[in-house]
Design a protein around this motif. Structure first.
Motif, PDB file in Angstrom:
ATOM      1  N   ILE A 191      56.561  -6.772  74.462  1.00 52.35           N
ATOM      2  CA  ILE A 191      56.342  -7.406  73.159  1.00 52.35           C
ATOM      3  C   ILE A 191      55.527  -8.670  73.350  1.00 52.35           C
ATOM      4  O   ILE A 191      55.835  -9.495  74.212  1.00 52.35           O
ATOM      5  N   GLY A 207      51.272  -3.756  68.252  1.00 51.11           N
ATOM      6  CA  GLY A 207      51.644  -3.939  69.662  1.00 51.11           C
ATOM      7  C   GLY A 207      50.548  -3.528  70.618  1.00 51.11           C
ATOM      8  O   GLY A 207      50.558  -3.923  71.774  1.00 51.11           O
ATOM      9  N   PRO A 235      57.463 -12.232  64.156  1.00 51.27           N
ATOM     10  CA  PRO A 235      58.329 -11.053  64.271  1.00 51.27           C
ATOM     11  C   PRO A 235      59.757 -11.352  63.832  1.00 51.27           C
ATOM     12  O   PRO A 235      60.423 -10.493  63.251  1.00 51.27           O
ATOM     13  N   THR A 242      53.156 -11.560  70.644  1.00 53.66           N
ATOM     14  CA  THR A 242      52.931 -11.806  69.211  1.00 53.66           C
ATOM     15  C   THR A 242      51.469 -11.637  68.828  1.00 53.66           C
ATOM     16  O   THR A 242      51.046 -12.089  67.783  1.00 53.66           O
ATOM     17  N   ASN A 281      48.169  -8.427  69.640  1.00 47.63           N
ATOM     18  CA  ASN A 281      48.064  -7.051  70.116  1.00 47.63           C
ATOM     19  C   ASN A 281      47.351  -6.895  71.452  1.00 47.63           C
ATOM     20  O   ASN A 281      47.137  -5.776  71.905  1.00 47.63           O
ATOM     21  N   LEU A 283      56.127  -6.223  64.479  1.00 49.54           N
ATOM     22  CA  LEU A 283      54.753  -6.396  64.959  1.00 49.54           C
ATOM     23  C   LEU A 283      53.782  -5.836  63.923  1.00 49.54           C
ATOM     24  O   LEU A 283      54.073  -4.847  63.249  1.00 49.54           O
TER      25      LEU A 283
END
Lengths: 291, 789
Positions: A176, B462, B783, A178, A180, B666
């Motif tokens: 994960i 993501g 998130p 924050t 992409n 996300l």
């Protein structure tokens, strides 16, 4: 600051023995940042990029022996089929430029809880091969991480290689961030199913003072899969959910600028559940690699 | 005005470029250099005998300085000077609108990172080590970190579960400045003060602190002159306002403080305030040596102002049919420790604070406050970005309450030409709000969420981090529309100066354009060339380095340079052309009615005259310098906010399509579509570039960009943790450009740079809201907000 550029591994080990506070540098993606921000002022910088054996990987006694100086880009292009979990982790790292420079050896040497390779190495039961003028030893990666940015490496030792047995079952890796791409992990999870050993490997990143496994979750899942390895039957959804919860329970995260502890725990439970679902689907298809 | 006897390497040179007139996709003269990495930025400036200057900054957000001991620093070998506020010969405070910020800290530091002392040494590392040996004895105070607390107003933000406790401020430190903590309060009062409506929606919104995140950190080189003056090469946004403030601090007249624009790596408002300008000059004058100062990335986060964080409360009332009846809004901008451009940000936030809609009854209170947070000032969109998140969220909430389509509700209430803004100002040029929205609606939508084995991780929330193969992903679509004033408002004397020269060089007529308008990456140098080619009919146009040897061009901000400096260049070209045509008539021997300049010739269509311009000019150098102003604006009434405040409005609208992993929180923005009225696209390719860049910056604020400040301290001063969109975050765009001429503007053009930065983020927020069903009242959306964690 002095700068040494040994041409052989022996010279490198001698230099480290002679100057134990020397800071080794390979890709420089951690060390140079530390120096540029004034957080790191080594008296001696030991450049390992000219040591040939660090730049190579080879099959060795059933394992892949990955030289500490092999960059992530080569892990992806040359080892994507044999070390799928590590290659998936490598794909999440930085930008193409960073992947061309950064190395698994450097990730281990920094031993940050957020290092992207660690969960994949933990799940795959990797070993770290370290050396000094005193000799060579292998450290199971589970015993390598000793605290935030602390490792089992002695002050005269250098990391030579990582040894990973190519898997017989599927592997997955999720992270994960924050955004992409090009982001430090808020939480990461590595999973390896070992049908040959009827075992499960896990790795948690960025959610505890060190990278760590989730032993109770591994044991639980191995037990649940006991009757399923041969039948390759569908995995009950409740099992994946429970596995996710148990992985999350193994974490001990903090709140920081990148995310809250609560989010990290939640995200781990989702990532572990999904990773298991994907890995099991791959296993059922008989496909050991799933990158 | 003397010229420097020596110039550094990395100083700007004349730019020439390929062809292209007004309306063409002319190529940038600096484009190839930049792509090849050969363009010299401010940080590349170099002189062999230069010293390096560094700044010692306050570690505390609020403290009184008991004493400063510089002895340790002076003792370091290689150090040439250590300076404090005692060494500032002129005015010790400066500022864009209010002079309230110390050049170097006086008795009190008011934000973390405030400059306290300077060191010049022969190596930057030496200077840094020496600065660390300066001993500053601080009496640390409790910082004031909330704008409403600073003003003594109640807090009402629903995001804080409990009412915030009012900090017990000591009497001596409760006010940051002698005049109190209020920088400006703007009131807009229109219509019935106590209106009622069938349907009412109330919302409270919060916008985090965004950074300009320009790629080239603050840098410059000051060279002491033989006349006791100084030549400063600096990456900046407005040379003459810098010059004014530097002169005041140094106690020198303008002819002794000469500025030249160094290569600028982006600005977005962050270079409108001084950074290292005075500091480098002080060190250079003190040591008699050239002094270079160049911040690293971390220092840059402390070295410039940021976008004001805002807390806003809105109440919208409408009829059952969806006609807006009233809007009440209370807006707080946190200006941080010093005023910077907070008064103008408050002006924009208030006078355009309800969006491009027609509303009969309006009650707006917009405040700018001092706190001990980092100083905030100019940033692209300037006071309008924050309010757009609030008013567009309100329009969506109202549409939901009414059961109406959100675009229909907007169109029903949209401003058009002839409408009155909430300031009472009649919008006297095209305002195609409805068309912008309807065109967006008519555009095709991108393909559905990909699923199954065909999934390309790069298309997923993501990205390649492999967090979903489609699980939990829901799509949302959102719309937003914005308007923004172009150029400086509220009675500011807003002008630009252009010097245009036409002469024969190597047998060919060549034009040279000289302005002080900062090229910060936006492409003004290209526009200046296009205008000169169009007006003078020549191909070869050279852009002179930007400096203070010519009069002020005003700031490269407020979307104004193509309008104002473009207008000045056009006017100067017209003056040059008039003289050339007069000369041509003398050559012909009689007046010719339809003479014009084209293709390097003097042409008459009626008479077929076509004299080569080079022959007409001969040895004559035709040069004209003039100031050009847009039509005047006026200050608004202090009690009602009514008045002709703005010279022009720019309008844009966005449609955002997002995929949200609702389990992990996300976001993947799938597509951004934008429609914008630019009046006239002087350089269509550059216009598209502005729209794409502004869209990315707005998207960044919606989903990731925030300087996190806790107790007055910045938590993430690096690009490791201050995240800006990557290629996997910023999607492909659909762009439609409308060209409805503004009859008051040169070529009918409208400023372009800011509007798309304003409408993009609210569209993304609306799309995420539609995908998740969550109210989402704060940006950037994290998130944690999407997962309740």
């Amino acid at each position: 600051m002095d700068f040494l550029q040994p041409a052989t591994w022996e010279e490198a080990l001698e230099a480290k023995a002679a100057a134990r506070d020397a800071v080794p540098i390979a890709g420089g993606t951690d060390v140079m940042v530390g120096m540029n921000f004034g957080r790191l002022r080594p008296s001696l910088l030991l450049d390992l990029t000219r040591v040939p054996e660090l730049q190579q990987w080879a099959d060795d006694d059933g394992a892949v022996r990955l030289g500490a100086g092999v960059p992530y880009a080569r892990v992806i292009s040359e080892l994507g089929d044999r070390l799928p979990g590590l290659a998936m982790a490598a794909r999440t790292i930085g930008s193409p430029q960073i992947r061309n420079r950064g190395t698994v050896g450097g990730n281990l040497a920094t031993a940050s809880p957020a290092g992207d390779a660690h969960p994949a190495l933990l799940a795959a039961d990797a070993e770290v091969e370290v050396a000094s003028v005193r000799g060579t030893r292998r450290i199971p990666v589970t015993e390598f991480y000793r605290g935030v940015k602390r490792s089992a490496l002695a002050d005269d030792e250098l990391i030579a290689a990582v040894r990973i047995v190519p898997p017989r079952g599927p592997q997955q890796y999720s992270k994960i961030g924050t955004r992409n791409a090009m982001v430090i992990a808020v939480a990461a999870f590595g999973l390896a199913l070992h049908p040959d050993r009827r075992a499960v490997g896990t790795g948690i990143g960025s959610a505890a003072p060190t990278p760590r496994r989730a032993p109770a979750a591994e044991e639980f899942l191995a037990g649940e899969l006991d009757g399923l390895w041969d039948s390759r039957a569908e995995l009950p959804a409740a099992t994946a959910t429970r596995f996710g919860e148990m992985v999350a329970a193994a974490a001990a995260p903090i709140d920081d600028v990148r995310g809250t502890a609560r989010y990290r725990v939640h995200a781990l439970s989702v990532m572990a559940r999904r990773a298991l679902t994907w890995a099991w689907a791959d296993y059922r298809k008989g496909d050991p690699t799933c990158a | 005005m003397s010229t420097p006897t020596r110039t550094p390497s990395g100083a700007p040179s004349h730019l020439s470029g390929a062809g292209g007139r007004v309306g063409d996709d002319a190529a940038r003269p600096d484009g190839v250099l930049k792509v090849r990495g050969e363009f010299a930025y401010g940080s590349d400036l170099w002189m062999d005998d230069m010293l390096w200057g560094v700044t010692l900054r306050s570690p505390h957000p609020y403290a009184r300085i008991r004493s400063i001991d510089i002895g340790g620093a002076l003792a370091v070998p290689g150090v040439h000077a250590v300076l404090t506020s005692d060494d500032v010969p002129g005015e010790k405070v400066y500022g864009l609108e209010l002079a309230d910020q110390p050049v170097l800290a006086l008795d009190v530091v008011r934000y973390q990172g405030e400059p306290v002392a300077l060191v010049a040494a022969d190596h930057p590392d030496t200077a840094r080590r020496a600065a660390a040996r300066i001993v500053v004895d601080y009496d640390v105070w409790e910082p004031v970190t909330d704008a409403r607390v600073a003003l003594g107003h109640p807090t009402w933000n629903q995001l804080h579960d409990a009412p915030a406790e009012v900090t017990e401020l000591s009497r001596e430190s409760a006010n940051l400045h002698p005049h109190g903590n209020l920088v400006r309060h703007l009131k807009v009062r229109r219509g019935d003060p106590e209106p009622t409506a069938d349907v009412v929606v109330v919302g409270e919104y919060e916008v985090g602190m965004q950074d300009q995140a320009f790629l080239g950190p603050e840098s410059g080189l000051a060279v002491p002159g033989e006349d006791g003056g100084v030549d400063l090469y600096v990456a900046t946004q407005w040379l003459h306002v810098d010059q004014r403030q530097i002169c005041a601090a140094l106690g020198l007249p303008p002819e002794k403080v000469r500025l030249t624009l160094a290569g600028v790596g982006g600005a977005f408002g962050g270079r409108e305030d001084l950074s290292m300008h005075v500091h480098a000059c002080l060190l250079a004058l003190h040591t008699g040596r050239p002094v270079k100062m160049s911040y690293n990335r971390e220092e840059s986060f402390f070295g410039h102002v940021h976008r004001h964080p805002a807390t806003m409360r809105y109440e919208h009332g409408a009829t059952r049919d969806g006609d807006l009846v009233y809007v009440r809004a209370t807006i707080y901008f946190d200006g941080g420790a010093y005023a910077s451009s907070t008064p103008a940000v408050v002006g924009n936030g208030g006078t355009m604070g309800i969006g491009p809609y027609v509303v009969p009854h309006v009650h707006v209170d917009c405040y700018g406050a001092y706190t001990n947070n980092p100083p905030c000032g100019a940033m692209r969109g300037f006071g309008s970005v924050q309010t757009a998140f609030a008013y567009e969220s309100q329009m969506d909430a109202l549409a939901a309450e009414l059961g109406m389509d959100p675009v229909d509700l907007r169109c029903r209430n949209a401003m058009e030409q002839g409408s009155e803004a909430i300031t009472g100002q009649v919008v006297d040029s095209p305002a195609p709000v409805v068309e912008l929205l309807r065109r967006l609606e008519a555009m095709p939508l991108p393909p559905e969420v990909p699923t199954g084995d065909d999934v390309d991780l790069r298309d997923m929330p993501g990205g390649v981090s492999n967090t979903t193969h489609g699980e939990g992903v829901r799509r949302g679509v959102g719309y937003a529309v914005a308007y923004k004033n172009v150029a400086f408002s509220e009675g500011f004397d807003d002008y630009s100066t252009a010097r245009v020269r036409l002469e024969v060089v190597g047998g060919e007529a060549v034009a040279t354009v000289h302005t002080a308008a900062a090229e910060v990456g936006q492409g003004l140098v290209t526009v200046e060339q296009q205008i000169a080619r169009t007006e003078l009919g020549v191909d070869r146009v050279t852009v002179h380095p930007k400096d203070t040897a010519v009069g002020s061009a005003g700031s490269t901000s407020a979307s104004r340079q193509t309008y104002v400096t473009g207008g000045a260049v056009k006017a100067a070209c017209e003056a040059v052309r008039a003289r050339v045509l007069e000369r041509a008539q003398a050559v012909v021997g009689r007046p010719v009615a339809d003479l014009r300049l084209d293709g390097g010739k003097v042409v008459s269509d009626l008479e077929g005259v076509a004299l080569p311009l080079a022959d007409v000019l001969g040895d004559e150098v035709v040069e004209e310098t003039l100031e050009w102003r847009h039509r005047p604006t006026e200050a608004v009434d202090p009690e009602t906010g009514q008045g002709f405040a703005h010279v022009q409005y720019a309008f844009s609208a966005h449609r955002a399509v997002v995929d949200v992993d609702t389990e992990l929180g996300l976001v993947k923005v799938v597509e951004m579509a934008c429609t914008q009225d630019v009046g006239r696209a002087i350089n269509p390719q550059a216009v598209i570039g502005q729209i794409q860049g502004g869209t990315a910056q707005g998207l960044g604020l919606a989903v990731m960009e925030e300087i996190l400040v806790r107790d007055g301290r910045v938590q993430n001063p690096s690009f490791t943790d201050y995240l800006i969109p990557t290629v996997l975050d910023m999607p492909p765009m659909r762009v439609e450009i409308l060209e409805y001429a503004d009859p008051h503007a040169p070529y009918g053009l409208r400023g372009v740079g800011e509007a798309p930065n304003i409408s993009s983020g609210p569209a993304v927020l609306a799309a995420i809201r539609q995908a998740t069903g969550l109210p989402l009242t704060r940006v950037p959306v994290r998130p944690e907000h999407l997962t309740g964690t």
